[in-house]
Design an enzyme around this catalytic site. Structure first.
Site, short mmCIF file in Angstrom:
data_model
loop_
_atom_site.label_atom_id
_atom_site.label_comp_id
_atom_site.label_asym_id
_atom_site.label_seq_id
_atom_site.Cartn_x
_atom_site.Cartn_y
_atom_site.Cartn_z
N CYS A 95 36.87 38.65 36.84
CA CYS A 95 35.90 39.26 37.75
C CYS A 95 35.48 40.66 37.31
O CYS A 95 34.29 41.00 37.32
CB CYS A 95 36.44 39.27 39.18
SG CYS A 95 37.85 40.38 39.47
N HIS B 242 39.32 41.63 43.99
CA HIS B 242 38.20 40.87 43.40
C HIS B 242 36.93 41.69 43.55
O HIS B 242 36.76 42.43 44.52
CB HIS B 242 38.04 39.52 44.09
CG HIS B 242 36.96 38.67 43.48
ND1 HIS B 242 37.12 38.01 42.28
CD2 HIS B 242 35.69 38.38 43.90
CE1 HIS B 242 36.02 37.34 41.99
NE2 HIS B 242 35.14 37.56 42.96
N ASN C 158 29.42 36.72 40.57
CA ASN C 158 30.81 37.07 40.31
C ASN C 158 31.46 36.02 39.40
O ASN C 158 30.93 34.93 39.22
CB ASN C 158 31.60 37.20 41.61
CG ASN C 158 31.88 35.86 42.28
OD1 ASN C 158 33.03 35.48 42.49
ND2 ASN C 158 30.84 35.11 42.63
#
Length: 206
Positions: A112, A163, A175
């Site tokens: 990420c 994240h 993402n």
């Protein structure tokens, strides 16, 4: 009149009436200069024959032309926003489909935070390596003030900012998704999983 003074300050005119230049200052990125000049980053790269979005303090950039007199700054005001959204989306989509691999930083695989690093590198901005470190850059943004290019953070592992993704506008984010195993575009608050784990957002693009 204020917008005109700002624009004239940014544009250092050369000896002709059709060319304008700007000298790069500390904290500038190619994206931020392009936005202030009312052009997009790819156009600015083409005008200056730049091989990448990396620029140096003191470097002189050709902005492609002087502003038209009088009404132009007001008429052109909305344009940088639309152009900025398109530039951000283009940078984000360049890496779509890459495999998700924890700790990966390239070679067809990303996690990420290395995904957001790769996206923002295209915009001339270097982000720290991890989501937790990226959580500490830029300025905080409320949910109602989100705009394309903001970093959005989530608690997916029992801790803040485990994240990170890139907000693209219209309720969508890009993402590197570990569940789906790839980089992708998906709803932000329209997806209960992300909505329930949302931590906040940071703005690193001026």
């Amino acid at each position: 009149m204020k917008a005109t003074r700002i624009l004239l300050t940014l544009l250092a005119l050369t000896g002709t009436a059709t060319a304008a230049t700007y000298t790069v200052k500390p904290g500038d990125s190619l994206y931020s200069i392009a936005k202030k000049a009312g052009v997009d980053a790819p156009t600015l790269m083409k005008l200056n024959k730049l091989p990448s979005t990396t620029i140096q303090v003191g470097q002189t950039l050709n902005l492609g032309g002087t502003p038209a007199p009088a009404a132009r700054p007001q008429a052109a005001a909305p344009a940088p926003v639309a152009t900025g959204n398109a530039t951000i989306r283009a940078a984000a989509t360049r890496f779509l489909g890459a495999r998700y691999v924890l700790g990966a930083t390239g070679g067809g695989a990303l996690d990420c935070s290395s995904y957001t690093m790769s996206v923002f590198r295209q915009l001339g901005i270097n982000l720290p390596r991890t989501a937790a470190q990226q959580w500490r850059v830029g300025s905080a943004v409320s949910r109602r003030d989100l705009r394309a290019g903001d970093l959005v953070f989530f608690n997916t592992m029992g801790r803040t900012a485990s994240h990170v993704g890139v907000y693209l506008g219209d309720g969508m984010m890009a993402n590197a998704n570990s569940y789906h195993g790839r980089t992708m575009i998906e709803p932000l608050f329209g997806n209960p999983y992300w909505a329930n784990r949302y931590d906040g957002a940071r703005r690193v693009l001026n």
